[in-house]
Motif scaffolding. Sequence first.
Motif, PDB file in Angstrom:
ATOM      1  N   GLY A  20      -0.779   2.690   9.891  1.00 28.96           N
ATOM      2  CA  GLY A  20      -2.219   2.491   9.782  1.00 28.96           C
ATOM      3  C   GLY A  20      -2.545   1.266   8.939  1.00 28.96           C
ATOM      4  N   SER A  21      -1.823   1.103   7.818  1.00 27.73           N
ATOM      5  CA  SER A  21      -2.114  -0.036   6.938  1.00 27.73           C
ATOM      6  C   SER A  21      -1.785  -1.361   7.619  1.00 27.73           C
ATOM      7  CB  SER A  21      -1.315   0.050   5.643  1.00 27.73           C
ATOM      8  OG  SER A  21      -1.207   1.355   5.202  1.00 27.73           O
ATOM      9  N   VAL A  78       0.844  -1.205   0.000  1.00 32.68           N
ATOM     10  CA  VAL A  78       0.000   0.000   0.000  1.00 32.68           C
ATOM     11  C   VAL A  78       0.876   1.250   0.000  1.00 32.68           C
ATOM     12  CG1 VAL A  78      -1.626   1.366   1.364  1.00 32.68           C
ATOM     13  CG2 VAL A  78      -1.984  -1.085   1.092  1.00 32.68           C
ATOM     14  N   VAL A  90       3.332   6.981   8.991  1.00 36.91           N
ATOM     15  CA  VAL A  90       2.007   6.829   9.595  1.00 36.91           C
ATOM     16  C   VAL A  90       1.087   6.033   8.670  1.00 36.91           C
ATOM     17  CG1 VAL A  90       0.116   8.033  10.739  1.00 36.91           C
ATOM     18  CG2 VAL A  90       2.366   9.080  10.672  1.00 36.91           C
ATOM     19  N   VAL A  91       1.225   6.270   7.345  1.00 34.52           N
ATOM     20  CA  VAL A  91       0.441   5.488   6.381  1.00 34.52           C
ATOM     21  C   VAL A  91       0.756   4.003   6.561  1.00 34.52           C
ATOM     22  CG1 VAL A  91       0.025   5.031   3.931  1.00 34.52           C
ATOM     23  CG2 VAL A  91       0.341   7.370   4.723  1.00 34.52           C
ATOM     24  N   PRO A 114       7.644  12.749   2.362  1.00 36.86           N
ATOM     25  CA  PRO A 114       7.094  13.215   3.637  1.00 36.86           C
ATOM     26  C   PRO A 114       7.148  12.112   4.691  1.00 36.86           C
ATOM     27  CG  PRO A 114       5.579  13.702   1.833  1.00 36.86           C
ATOM     28  CD  PRO A 114       6.680  12.871   1.269  1.00 36.86           C
ATOM     29  N   SER A 156       5.148  11.440   6.835  1.00 36.53           N
ATOM     30  CA  SER A 156       3.847  10.815   7.097  1.00 36.53           C
ATOM     31  C   SER A 156       3.714   9.462   6.417  1.00 36.53           C
ATOM     32  CB  SER A 156       2.721  11.744   6.668  1.00 36.53           C
ATOM     33  OG  SER A 156       3.072  12.460   5.524  1.00 36.53           O
ATOM     34  N   ILE A 157       4.642   9.117   5.506  1.00 33.02           N
ATOM     35  CA  ILE A 157       4.608   7.782   4.916  1.00 33.02           C
ATOM     36  C   ILE A 157       4.688   6.737   6.033  1.00 33.02           C
ATOM     37  CG2 ILE A 157       7.124   7.627   4.534  1.00 33.02           C
ATOM     38  CD1 ILE A 157       4.421   6.143   2.259  1.00 33.02           C
ATOM     39  N   TYR A 184      -0.910   7.789  19.980  1.00 36.18           N
ATOM     40  CA  TYR A 184      -1.755   7.092  19.009  1.00 36.18           C
ATOM     41  C   TYR A 184      -1.037   5.860  18.477  1.00 36.18           C
ATOM     42  CZ  TYR A 184      -4.502  11.365  19.121  1.00 36.18           C
ATOM     43  OH  TYR A 184      -5.265  12.420  19.534  1.00 36.18           O
ATOM     44  N   VAL A 191      -1.662   1.263  18.070  1.00 35.48           N
ATOM     45  CA  VAL A 191      -1.361   0.352  16.958  1.00 35.48           C
ATOM     46  C   VAL A 191      -0.358  -0.707  17.406  1.00 35.48           C
ATOM     47  CG1 VAL A 191      -0.717   0.248  14.556  1.00 35.48           C
ATOM     48  CG2 VAL A 191      -1.663   2.340  15.460  1.00 35.48           C
ATOM     49  N   LEU A 240      -1.967  -2.112  10.684  1.00 38.70           N
ATOM     50  CA  LEU A 240      -3.020  -2.448  11.636  1.00 38.70           C
ATOM     51  C   LEU A 240      -4.276  -2.914  10.911  1.00 38.70           C
ATOM     52  CD1 LEU A 240      -4.011  -2.691  14.460  1.00 38.70           C
ATOM     53  CD2 LEU A 240      -4.553  -0.273  14.476  1.00 38.70           C
TER      54      LEU A 240
END
Lengths: 312, 369
Positions: free
Chosen positions: B340-341, B35, B336-337, B331, B333-334, B290, B294, B343
């Motif tokens: 999230g994925s 992803v 965090v992506v 960035p 934030s990759i 947060y 996870v 999890l």
Amino acid sequence: MNSNVWILTFSDAISIATTLILATLGAILTERSGVINLGVEGILLMGAVTAFLVSDGTGNLWLALFLSVLVGVAMATIHATLTITLRANQIVAGLALVIFGNGLSQFIGKPVEGKTRPVTIEPMNLGALSDIPVLGPILFGHDIFTYLTWAGALVCSLYLNRTRPGLVLRATGDAPATVDAQGVSVAMVRFVHTILGGALMGLAGGWFMLARGTAWSQAATTNGIGWIALSLVVFAAWRPLRAIAGAVLFGFTLQVPFTLQGQQINILPPEIVQMLPYVATLFVLVMLSTPRARRLLGAPKMLGQPFVRDER
Amino acid sequence: MIIGNMRIELEPRLSTPKWLYFAVQALSLLFAFVVGGVFLALTGHSPIGTLWLLIERGYASTKGITNTLGSATPLICTGLAAAFAFRMNLFNIGQEGQMYLGMIGSAWAGIVLAGALPGFAAVPVVLLFGALSGALWVLLPAVLRAKLGTSEIVSSLLLNYVALNLVNYFIFGSRGIFRDPSTSFPQGRLIEESARLGSFGTTRTYPTVFIAIALAVGLYWFMKRSNYGYETSVFADSPNTARYAGMSSTKLTLSVLLFSGALAGLAGSMYVVGPAGKVDPGLLQIGLGYAGIVVAALARYNFVAVILTAILFAGLREGGASLQISSNPVPISIAVVLQGSVLLFALGGEVFRRNRLRIRRVQQVSVAS
């Protein structure tokens, strides 16, 4: 103090309420079917970033909002698949959606971080109505989505209480086994309404970006509005029309810090005033927890419970 | 579900083979990378090259792995905080705010108390104050849940935003005790030197990593062996059974949530005695609270497994951070992506761990013509 300022504050409160109502309606539809979707905040963020990127790329407002809705649908489909088909824990799946939406909106929004909003949803021109003193600007100075949202709450209410599918929906949340015995697929009802709810949440995020936001800044966009919407569901006792009143009230607490700051009224430091919406929401939740209030609320009985037909 | 002449069924497993636990987790990670790779490709980065670089810089170099251990330290604590509460179906998702309060509480102790304490006591006292402050921050949601049955989910989460503004107030809004008086630039006042721990050599790993690991192992042992651990697991499985057996749900709920808050507060303290040395808004940026959720979910609320998933996640974060420094910056934030994925996939994978996938050929029964 200038009375115009307060008129403006009320007007803004009603405007912000549009996002809250949309998100809350989405959550009500979802939860009435027995599914709890905590991912609202993540879906709002994804809806917002989608609206920003699409309108920035194409300049087309309607396409932007349409794609926000689609992204909401996609996110809700993930939730529905995980919790309904694969029976994952609804709470954890919702949280995963928040984290995922949080990261992804930051990631794909990075190139436009700080850029000014490309298009704006303009307020409607309601002619003479807007000229009524005080009430005019408060009630009649909004864009079409605000009014459509109110109508949407009414439609939702009629749907829930006056139609057969609405009856089935309520039954699915309260007594899924009965619905199943009637030959209706519980999973289907839940899937459809979780996705419908996601569509409304996606729109809530898209509208918020294009009507209320100024520039794309992930950290400052939704700022917990999704969580406030989830509290609003409880406040509204899972009834769509009550969501309007609650949303305006919560919209007011969201707007007041900005008004006070703009007016240079420094009774309290701005950081403390910024806590207001969250503290107010918390206060309301506490009030609603008293046994008396709880009896009046009536949450869907099987909220958060997966339904497995042949489990004994 | 029937596709063609195949019937796909899920059959509950009676027991789960050990390898399956690892297989599901490993596959989740792999899918998450896919992803992440898709989004990297869409934004004009080389997916494989970037992800490889992330792994290399996060785990496969001395600098990378020590940085990772350093940032895993508070993450182990927030992960334990989430695991401890979630195991009992108490969804404390306010670790983020409790951690901020831990930072404030231990900075207060480090500034006010540490000077008067003998050297050896300074660090423990500062850590203790952080834990207490974290517990204090979850007190309201805990009492509401225990006494009135109010869902702790939203109430604990809302307090995160209050805590966030509180930290901002102490640093930017007020000229109080937490603010460095020597400069007009808004920054925190350093705590006493005696209350700080140095890192190992030139690395960014701090001795607190051992406290975090010891906590995880200790909790694992305690919850397996003690009466308290037994009671919580009975309560988690069936609150009614626990009640009939005379266990107090109020006491269990309160104690579990408060201890969870204390663990999250400790994460904030470790940030203060280690790298920061003060109330630092930097903590507000990294979302350790947060991420703790996870980490805990991925470890399936097993305290020892939390250590591993925390290190895994910290590595994603460190590797992600290093990607920002390049000719074509990615960035952060990759990370965090990816988190999230992982999890989402792990949650989906859970069903295959609990159930066996059966594909059967079904005979087409034709109605007699």
